[in-house]
Design a protein around this motif. Structure first.
Motif, PDB file in Angstrom:
ATOM      1  N   SER A  51     -55.009 -24.456 -16.773  1.00  0.00           N
ATOM      2  CA  SER A  51     -56.002 -23.690 -16.017  1.00  0.00           C
ATOM      3  C   SER A  51     -55.627 -23.608 -14.544  1.00  0.00           C
ATOM      4  N   THR A  52     -55.116 -24.703 -13.999  1.00  0.00           N
ATOM      5  CA  THR A  52     -54.678 -24.706 -12.600  1.00  0.00           C
ATOM      6  C   THR A  52     -53.592 -23.648 -12.392  1.00  0.00           C
ATOM      7  N   PRO A 107     -45.931 -29.286  -7.205  1.00  0.00           N
ATOM      8  CA  PRO A 107     -46.121 -30.678  -6.793  1.00  0.00           C
ATOM      9  C   PRO A 107     -47.505 -31.211  -7.173  1.00  0.00           C
TER      10      PRO A 107
HETATM   11  P1  ATP Z   1     -57.279 -28.587 -20.513  1.00  0.00           P
HETATM   12  O1  ATP Z   1     -56.269 -28.862 -21.575  1.00  0.00           O
HETATM   13  O2  ATP Z   1     -58.436 -29.514 -20.543  1.00  0.00           O
HETATM   14  O3  ATP Z   1     -57.676 -27.147 -20.464  1.00  0.00           O
HETATM   15  P2  ATP Z   1     -55.433 -27.993 -18.445  1.00  0.00           P
HETATM   16  O4  ATP Z   1     -54.129 -28.078 -19.172  1.00  0.00           O
HETATM   17  O5  ATP Z   1     -56.005 -26.654 -18.211  1.00  0.00           O
HETATM   18  O6  ATP Z   1     -56.519 -28.914 -19.130  1.00  0.00           O
HETATM   19  P3  ATP Z   1     -55.938 -28.497 -15.692  1.00  0.00           P
HETATM   20  O7  ATP Z   1     -57.402 -28.424 -15.901  1.00  0.00           O
HETATM   21  O8  ATP Z   1     -55.290 -27.377 -14.978  1.00  0.00           O
HETATM   22  O9  ATP Z   1     -55.211 -28.752 -17.057  1.00  0.00           O
HETATM   23  O10 ATP Z   1     -55.527 -29.828 -14.928  1.00  0.00           O
HETATM   24  C1  ATP Z   1     -55.965 -31.084 -15.399  1.00  0.00           C
HETATM   25  C2  ATP Z   1     -56.402 -31.923 -14.202  1.00  0.00           C
HETATM   26  O11 ATP Z   1     -55.288 -32.149 -13.357  1.00  0.00           O
HETATM   27  C3  ATP Z   1     -57.442 -31.238 -13.347  1.00  0.00           C
HETATM   28  O12 ATP Z   1     -58.303 -32.207 -12.820  1.00  0.00           O
HETATM   29  C4  ATP Z   1     -56.636 -30.592 -12.252  1.00  0.00           C
HETATM   30  O13 ATP Z   1     -57.369 -30.422 -11.075  1.00  0.00           O
HETATM   31  C5  ATP Z   1     -55.514 -31.583 -12.080  1.00  0.00           C
HETATM   32  N1  ATP Z   1     -54.267 -30.939 -11.647  1.00  0.00           N
HETATM   33  C6  ATP Z   1     -53.637 -29.894 -12.226  1.00  0.00           C
HETATM   34  N2  ATP Z   1     -52.505 -29.589 -11.572  1.00  0.00           N
HETATM   35  C7  ATP Z   1     -52.412 -30.456 -10.541  1.00  0.00           C
HETATM   36  C8  ATP Z   1     -51.457 -30.672  -9.499  1.00  0.00           C
HETATM   37  N3  ATP Z   1     -50.354 -29.928  -9.373  1.00  0.00           N
HETATM   38  N4  ATP Z   1     -51.710 -31.674  -8.612  1.00  0.00           N
HETATM   39  C9  ATP Z   1     -52.810 -32.452  -8.723  1.00  0.00           C
HETATM   40  N5  ATP Z   1     -53.725 -32.308  -9.670  1.00  0.00           N
HETATM   41  C10 ATP Z   1     -53.551 -31.321 -10.585  1.00  0.00           C
END
Ligand code: ATP
Ligand code: MG
Length: 251
Positions: free
Chosen positions: A15-16, A212
């Motif tokens: 999602s990020t 990062p």
């Molecule tokens: P899900 O499988 O639950 O949908 P996701 O794969 O979409 O998760 P994210 O929600 O994007 O993953 O990220 C998981 C967590 O890690 C979140 O709290 C997000 O803010 C944090 N995060 C993601 N990328 C980074 C980064 N580059 N640096 C620090 N924190 C991050």
């Protein structure tokens, strides 16, 4: 170009990446439709849209109750438009099971609006269920975020097997568009080891840009903003901007 952001492992940065890549691609002059296909609604809330206070979401479009076009919402970033999700979407995994051509629902509902955008980015849930299969069936390319952590490669064989199945049975055009390494910490040897391992496995499909680990990236969603607005001059913005340029150069 339709990109499905997929990894059945949770919390790897799907999602990020979907939210921030949409924003940086828009900065590069691209018009983006971000489709939230995860009942958790993180791409929705990441753009400041309320996932609890809405009558209809992408779920209703998949079930044929509304045209997808009517769900598209502009957000604070010029050039980015979002199709929101709500927790209701969780029901789709079950309700679509008995539907006719259940794997192609997303492709069908996207079809009429696709010509209006340069990129459609689909944020997928952490599973290889019917929602993710719909995203893979609608996509031209798969974008795989891989977290720089132990066991990063675990599960990727299963993911590639699923992509291959969708390619042979439902969507011959499907390709692995790229692998993006997330939460990279240049101070640890582990991060570099994981990058090396993933490069051995995926070769040049891995983007040069490493995302990062950045507190700003993790804070931005609680302000309903992509990092380009929350921290315009930070490392997270810079990295996703570089990724956007690489993405454009690969198309
Ligand atoms: P899900 O499988 O639950 O949908 P996701 O794969 O979409 O998760 P994210 O929600 O994007 O993953 O990220 C998981 C967590 O890690 C979140 O709290 C997000 O803010 C944090 N995060 C993601 N990328 C980074 C980064 N580059 N640096 C620090 N924190 C991050
Ligand atoms: Mg997510």
């Amino acid at each position: 170009m339709v990109l499905a952001v997929v990894n059945q492992k949770g919390g790897v940065g799907k999602s990020t990446t979907a939210v921030n890549l949409a924003a940086t691609l828009a900065t590069e002059g691209q018009k983006i439709l971000l489709v939230d296909l995860d009942p958790q609604g993180n791409a929705t809330s990441g753009y400041g849209l309320d996932k609890n206070q809405r009558e209809q979401c992408v779920y209703d479009a998949l079930l044929g109750d509304i045209e997808l076009e009517r769900l598209i919402e502009p957000v604070e970033v010029e050039g980015v438009f979002v199709v929101p999700s709500t927790i209701q979407l969780a029901g789709a995994e079950i309700e679509l099971v008995s539907a006719f051509s259940r794997e192609t629902k997303l492709k069908q509902v996207l079809n009429p609006v696709m010509g209006d955008f340069d990129f459609v980015i689909v944020d997928c849930p952490p599973s290889l269920g019917l929602l993710t299969i719909n995203a893979l069936t609608a996509a031209d390319g798969v974008l795989i975020p891989v977290q720089c952590e132990y066991y990063a490669l675990e599960g990727l064989t299963k993911l590639l097997e699923t992509v291959r199945l969708v390619k042979t049975q439902l969507n011959p055009a499907l390709e692995i568009f790229g692998v993006v390494m997330t939460m990279y910490d240049r101070r640890t040897r582990l991060s570099q080891q994981v990058v090396d391992e993933v490069r051995d496995f995926f070769g040049d499909r891995v983007f040069d840009t490493l995302i990062p680990r950045s507190v700003r990236l993790s804070e931005a969603p609680s302000f309903g903003q992509p990092v380009t607005l929350y921290d315009p001059s930070g490392r997270g913005t810079e990295a996703y901007q570089l990724l956007a340029k690489e993405v454009i150069s690969r198309v």
